[in-house]
Design a protein around this motif. Structure first.
Motif, short mmCIF file in Angstrom:
data_model
loop_
_atom_site.label_atom_id
_atom_site.label_comp_id
_atom_site.label_asym_id
_atom_site.label_seq_id
_atom_site.Cartn_x
_atom_site.Cartn_y
_atom_site.Cartn_z
N ILE A 80 -7.78 2.90 13.38
CA ILE A 80 -7.67 3.94 12.22
C ILE A 80 -7.57 3.15 11.01
O ILE A 80 -7.12 1.99 10.87
CB ILE A 80 -5.99 4.46 12.49
N GLY A 81 -8.54 3.43 10.04
CA GLY A 81 -8.55 3.00 8.67
C GLY A 81 -7.72 3.72 7.84
O GLY A 81 -7.96 4.62 7.60
N THR A 82 -6.71 2.92 7.04
CA THR A 82 -6.00 3.61 6.05
C THR A 82 -6.13 2.94 4.83
O THR A 82 -6.48 1.88 4.51
CB THR A 82 -4.46 3.49 6.58
N THR A 83 -5.47 3.71 3.94
CA THR A 83 -5.64 3.40 2.43
C THR A 83 -4.35 2.60 2.16
O THR A 83 -3.11 3.07 2.26
CB THR A 83 -5.54 4.77 1.45
N ARG A 84 -4.74 1.27 1.81
CA ARG A 84 -3.58 0.32 1.31
C ARG A 84 -3.27 0.55 -0.28
O ARG A 84 -4.02 1.08 -0.94
CB ARG A 84 -3.83 -1.04 1.78
N ASN A 85 -1.97 0.11 -0.61
CA ASN A 85 -1.80 0.35 -2.07
C ASN A 85 -1.91 -0.66 -2.84
O ASN A 85 -1.56 -0.92 -4.22
CB ASN A 85 -0.24 0.40 -2.10
N ASN A 86 -2.93 -1.75 -2.46
CA ASN A 86 -3.12 -3.14 -3.25
C ASN A 86 -4.72 -3.44 -2.99
O ASN A 86 -5.04 -3.34 -1.78
CB ASN A 86 -2.18 -3.96 -3.15
N PHE A 87 -5.16 -3.98 -3.82
CA PHE A 87 -6.55 -4.87 -3.78
C PHE A 87 -6.49 -6.09 -4.78
O PHE A 87 -6.56 -5.71 -6.12
CB PHE A 87 -7.73 -4.12 -3.70
N LYS A 144 -2.94 -2.62 -8.18
CA LYS A 144 -2.26 -1.50 -7.55
C LYS A 144 -2.97 -0.41 -7.45
O LYS A 144 -3.72 0.20 -8.47
CB LYS A 144 -0.79 -0.94 -8.40
N VAL A 145 -3.43 -0.15 -6.13
CA VAL A 145 -4.27 1.10 -5.74
C VAL A 145 -3.56 2.39 -5.79
O VAL A 145 -2.40 2.36 -5.17
CB VAL A 145 -4.92 0.75 -4.55
N ILE A 146 -3.97 3.45 -6.34
CA ILE A 146 -3.28 4.99 -6.52
C ILE A 146 -3.90 5.67 -5.44
O ILE A 146 -2.95 6.38 -4.59
CB ILE A 146 -3.45 5.58 -7.72
#
Length: 155
Positions: free
Chosen positions: A40-47, A51-53
């Protein structure tokens, strides 16, 4: 059930709706298999400190589906015992913590399904025309996969 009734199947779907781990894993379950491996590839909140929205995905859908079918064929050549393969990828906006991609593979034993799942995600990122846009607080960035062969060949 006779094993000939449970013929190997590939389940490929690109969709804008939320992905379901239960739905994808249930597609590959077989009474002849003792292993179901799931990525499962999920969206993380940072890169890189930003801060990733959310993420946004776009695809050349018909070509992406063709490339995923090729990946499934390759998996069956490398791991002939693999029974079912499911690859679902979300398009459009994917909020933080939600799945962008779910891959599930069933096989009689765990080694084949684990290896096949890893091969699927790595090859998908390298060859399937799906593009990711990271939306930050005050900017955005189109991302290319490091594995992507066509992006690397132009450099």
């Amino acid at each position: 059930m006779d094993e000939s009734e449970d013929v190997p199947k590939d389940f490929i779907k690109l969709k804008s709706e939320k992905l379901s781990v239960d739905e994808v894993s249930e597609l590959v379950i077989s009474p002849y298999c003792g292993a179901v491996s799931v990525f499962i590839g999920t969206t993380r909140n940072n890169f890189e400190g930003k801060k990733v929205i959310h993420l946004e995905y776009e695809a050349y859908t018909s070509m992406a589906e063709t490339e995923i079918k090729k990946i499934c064929r390759d998996v069956r050549q490398k791991w002939p015992s693999v029974k079912h393969i499911a690859v679902h990828h979300r398009l459009g906006v994917v909020p933080i913590t939600e799945a962008s991609v779910i891959i599930a593979v069933s096989s009689p034993h765990r080694a084949e399904s684990l290896e096949a799942v890893m091969y699927c995600i790595n090859t998908l990122k390298a060859s399937v025309p799906i593009w990711k846009k990271e939306i930050y607080e005050d900017e955005y960035s189109w991302k290319e996969n490091k594995e992507c062969f066509w992006a690397n060949s132009e450099k």
